[in-house]
Motif scaffolding. Structure first.
Motif, short mmCIF file in Angstrom:
data_model
loop_
_atom_site.label_atom_id
_atom_site.label_comp_id
_atom_site.label_asym_id
_atom_site.label_seq_id
_atom_site.Cartn_x
_atom_site.Cartn_y
_atom_site.Cartn_z
N ALA A 131 -43.42 32.15 11.30
CA ALA A 131 -44.87 32.35 11.13
C ALA A 131 -45.39 31.50 9.98
CB ALA A 131 -45.17 33.83 10.88
N GLU A 132 -46.61 31.00 10.15
CA GLU A 132 -47.23 30.15 9.14
C GLU A 132 -48.38 30.90 8.46
OE1 GLU A 132 -48.45 26.51 10.95
OE2 GLU A 132 -46.50 26.12 11.86
N GLY A 133 -48.86 30.33 7.36
CA GLY A 133 -50.00 30.93 6.67
C GLY A 133 -50.46 30.07 5.52
N VAL A 134 -51.45 30.58 4.80
CA VAL A 134 -51.95 29.92 3.60
C VAL A 134 -52.14 30.98 2.53
CG1 VAL A 134 -53.13 28.11 4.91
CG2 VAL A 134 -54.39 30.15 4.21
N ALA A 135 -52.20 30.52 1.29
CA ALA A 135 -52.43 31.41 0.15
C ALA A 135 -53.31 30.68 -0.85
CB ALA A 135 -51.11 31.82 -0.50
N VAL A 136 -54.09 31.45 -1.60
CA VAL A 136 -54.88 30.91 -2.69
C VAL A 136 -54.17 31.28 -3.99
CG1 VAL A 136 -57.11 30.91 -3.87
CG2 VAL A 136 -57.01 31.12 -1.37
N LEU A 175 -52.30 26.89 -1.17
CA LEU A 175 -50.91 26.69 -0.77
C LEU A 175 -50.77 26.99 0.71
CD1 LEU A 175 -49.19 28.51 -3.77
CD2 LEU A 175 -49.87 26.11 -3.59
N SER A 176 -49.88 26.27 1.36
CA SER A 176 -49.78 26.37 2.80
C SER A 176 -48.33 26.18 3.21
CB SER A 176 -50.67 25.29 3.45
OG SER A 176 -50.83 25.49 4.82
N GLY A 177 -47.93 26.87 4.28
CA GLY A 177 -46.56 26.72 4.74
C GLY A 177 -46.11 27.91 5.57
N TYR A 178 -44.85 28.28 5.42
CA TYR A 178 -44.31 29.42 6.15
C TYR A 178 -44.69 30.73 5.45
CZ TYR A 178 -41.62 25.93 8.69
OH TYR A 178 -41.25 24.85 9.47
N ARG A 179 -45.16 31.68 6.23
CA ARG A 179 -45.69 32.92 5.65
C ARG A 179 -44.64 33.65 4.81
NH1 ARG A 179 -50.05 36.20 6.12
NH2 ARG A 179 -51.00 34.62 7.45
N GLU A 180 -43.43 33.72 5.30
CA GLU A 180 -42.39 34.43 4.54
C GLU A 180 -42.20 33.79 3.16
OE1 GLU A 180 -37.68 35.78 5.02
OE2 GLU A 180 -38.60 34.40 6.46
N ALA A 181 -42.22 32.46 3.11
CA ALA A 181 -42.05 31.76 1.83
C ALA A 181 -43.25 32.01 0.92
CB ALA A 181 -41.87 30.27 2.07
N LEU A 182 -44.44 32.05 1.49
CA LEU A 182 -45.63 32.32 0.69
C LEU A 182 -45.62 33.75 0.15
CD1 LEU A 182 -48.26 30.62 3.02
CD2 LEU A 182 -47.66 29.85 0.72
N GLU A 183 -45.22 34.69 0.99
CA GLU A 183 -45.18 36.08 0.54
C GLU A 183 -44.13 36.27 -0.54
OE1 GLU A 183 -44.56 38.07 4.23
OE2 GLU A 183 -46.72 38.20 4.69
N GLN A 184 -43.01 35.57 -0.43
CA GLN A 184 -41.98 35.66 -1.47
C GLN A 184 -42.51 35.07 -2.77
OE1 GLN A 184 -38.24 33.90 -0.42
NE2 GLN A 184 -37.34 34.21 -2.45
N LEU A 185 -43.20 33.94 -2.68
CA LEU A 185 -43.79 33.33 -3.88
C LEU A 185 -44.79 34.28 -4.53
CD1 LEU A 185 -44.31 30.92 -5.76
CD2 LEU A 185 -45.95 30.08 -4.06
N ALA A 186 -45.64 34.91 -3.70
CA ALA A 186 -46.63 35.84 -4.24
C ALA A 186 -45.95 37.00 -4.97
CB ALA A 186 -47.52 36.36 -3.12
N ALA A 187 -44.85 37.50 -4.42
CA ALA A 187 -44.15 38.63 -5.03
C ALA A 187 -43.46 38.23 -6.34
CB ALA A 187 -43.11 39.19 -4.05
N GLU A 188 -43.06 36.98 -6.44
CA GLU A 188 -42.32 36.53 -7.62
C GLU A 188 -43.22 35.98 -8.71
OE1 GLU A 188 -39.56 33.68 -6.13
OE2 GLU A 188 -38.32 35.16 -5.08
N THR A 189 -44.48 35.72 -8.41
CA THR A 189 -45.37 35.11 -9.39
C THR A 189 -45.77 36.13 -10.45
OG1 THR A 189 -46.24 33.51 -7.80
CG2 THR A 189 -47.61 33.98 -9.73
N VAL A 191 -47.11 34.86 -13.67
CA VAL A 191 -48.17 34.22 -14.45
C VAL A 191 -49.20 33.68 -13.48
CG1 VAL A 191 -48.73 32.42 -16.11
CG2 VAL A 191 -46.54 33.62 -16.27
N GLY A 192 -50.43 34.20 -13.55
CA GLY A 192 -51.42 33.87 -12.55
C GLY A 192 -51.28 34.76 -11.33
N SER A 193 -51.79 34.28 -10.21
CA SER A 193 -51.81 35.11 -9.01
C SER A 193 -51.73 34.21 -7.78
CB SER A 193 -53.10 35.93 -8.96
OG SER A 193 -53.26 36.58 -7.72
N VAL A 194 -50.95 34.66 -6.79
CA VAL A 194 -50.88 34.01 -5.49
C VAL A 194 -51.23 35.04 -4.44
CG1 VAL A 194 -49.42 32.85 -3.79
CG2 VAL A 194 -49.14 32.33 -6.22
N GLN A 195 -52.30 34.79 -3.69
CA GLN A 195 -52.81 35.76 -2.73
C GLN A 195 -52.71 35.18 -1.32
OE1 GLN A 195 -56.77 36.84 -3.99
NE2 GLN A 195 -56.10 37.36 -6.06
#
Length: 323
Positions: A131-136, A175-189, A191-195
Motif C-alpha cells: 500500500a502507498e500513501g503520503v504524509a505531511v 513525504l511519499s512512499g509505502y504506507r507501512e514505511a510512512l506509518e513507522q516513520l510517524a511512530a518513531e519521530t 522531534v517534530g511531527s509526521v502525519q
C-alpha cells in the motif's frame, strides 16, 4: 515591480465552494467550464462539486480532480484578466506547472485538458502490492530531511518541499512512499511531527510513479508545444524555462521528482516580483513563507484584496501577452 501568478496542485484537500461562487457570478468563467466540458466530456456538476466517492477507481478520481482544479485556475485567471490583471511571471507545482505552462502560451487550452484526460495520473498498481500513501512532516528548521527519506529510510521519498513556515520555527515537507514505511516513520519521530494522510493512497512524486512519467512523455510527444512567452518558473529547480523542450521535460519529470516551492518562488523573485497571486484552492493559506507578499484568490470575496495588494506594493501591471 512585477506580478506573479502561482498555480498550486491538488495534493491537499480541495475545497471548490469559492470556485462555485466565482462560476455563478462570472460569465467569463462559465464560458471556461463550457469549453472544458466540450473538450473532456465531464459535466459542470462534476467539476464544481467535491465528488470524491463517485468513482472507486483512483485513476478516474485523480483525473477528474485534476481537470476540476485546472478549470478553476484557468477560470480565475480569466476573471482577473477581464479586470486588466495580467501576470508578469507564472509558475506552478505539479498540476499547476502544466496550467501555468498553458497560460504562458506553451500549449493551447484544449491541448492541456486533452492531455489531462489522456495521461496516466496514478498508473498501474498491483492490487496485491504494498500500500502507498503520503504524509505531511513538520520539522524543526535545523533538522535534515535526509534522515527521513531514501536512501537512509527504505520506502520513503521527499515528494515536496514547502519551505519554512512564516513563523520561521519549522519546515513543511510532503513525504511519499509505502504506507507501512510512512506509518513507522510517524511512530518513531520524536522531534517534530509526521502525519500520515488517510485519504491519500498514491505515492506521488516518487520513482513509484515512473509509469506516469512515461505516459506523460508519450502523450506530450504528440502535442505541438511552443516556447513560453512569459517567464515560466520551474518547481523542480531554480530555473526559468524558455523552450518547449524544457517544458516537456518538466511535465514528465515532476511525476517522479521532488517539487520545491522555494525554487519556484525564488525564481519569481529574481524576475522582480512584488506580489504573488495564488489562483484557486490550490495551496493552503498561511503555510508558506514566500519571498514576497501573496494574496490567495479562491472566491469573489478575495478580489478586493487583490486590488489592495497591487496598489500597496506598487505593482506595475503588464499588458496581456497571452490568453
Amino acid at each position: 515591480m512585477s506580478l506573479a501568478f502561482i498555480f498550486g496542485t491538488n495534493l491537499l484537500n480541495y475545497d471548490p465552494r469559492g470556485v462555485a461562487e466565482f462560476h455563478a457570478a462570472n460569465p467569463v468563467m462559465q464560458r471556461v467550464y463550457e469549453r472544458v466540458g466540450e473538450w473532456t466530456g465531464l459535466d459542470e456538476d462534476l467539476l464544481l462539486r467535491r465528488r470524491e466517492d463517485d468513482d472507486p477507481d483512483p485513476e478516474a478520481r485523480s483525473r477528474h480532480g485534476s481537470v476540476a482544479l485546472a478549470a478553476a485556475m484557468v477560470g480565475i485567471h480569466d476573471v482577473l484578466g477581464e479586470q486588466g490583471i495580467h501576470p508578469g511571471a507564472v509558475g506552478g507545482l505539479s498540476l499547476g506547472s502544466m496550467v501555468s505552462s498553458c497560460l504562458a502560451g506553451v500549449l493551447p487550452r484544449q491541448a492541456l485538458f486533452e492531455l489531462l484526460m489522456r495521461m496516466d495520473h496514478v498508473g498501474p498498481q498491483d492490487p496485491d502490492g504494498r500500500a502507498e500513501g503520503v504524509a505531511v512532516a513538520f520539522l524543526p528548521v535545523d533538522q535534515e530531511e535526509e534522515l527521513l527519506v531514501e536512501p537512509k529510510r527504505d520506502g520513503v521519498w521527499l515528494a515536496g518541499d514547502f519551505g519554512t513556515h512564516p513563523t520561521g520555527t519549522f519546515r513543511i515537507l510532503l513525504l511519499s512512499g509505502y504506507r507501512e514505511a510512512l506509518e513507522q516513520l510517524a511512530a518513531e519521530t520524536t522531534v517534530g511531527s509526521v502525519q500520515v494522510q488517510e485519504a491519500n493512497t498514491v505515492a506521488v512524486h516518487t520513482p513509484l510513479r515512473a509509469p506516469v512519467r512515461d505516459s506523460i512523455a508519450r502523450v506530450t510527444a504528440g502535442v505541438a508545444l511552443a516556447d513560453p512567452v512569459l517567464p515560466l518558473c520551474s518547481c523542480l529547480e531554480p530555473r526559468t524555462l524558455t523552450t518547449a523542450a524544457e517544458v516537456a521535460d518538466m511535465f514528465s519529470r515532476n511525476a517522479v521528482e521532488t517539487i520545491r516551492i522555494d525554487a519556484m518562488s525564488g525564481e519569481m523573485r529574481r524576475h522582480k516580483t512584488r506580489l504573488g497571486l495564488v489562483l484557486g484552492p490550490s495551496l493552503p493559506r498561511g503555510w508558506i513563507d514566500f519571498p514576497f507578499p501573496v494574496v490567495h484568490v479562491e472566491s469573489p470575496a478575495d478580489l478586493p484584496g487583490v486590488m489592495a495588494g497591487i496598489f500597496e506594493h506598487g505593482v506595475v501591471l503588464p499588458p496581456r501577452r497571452v490568453r
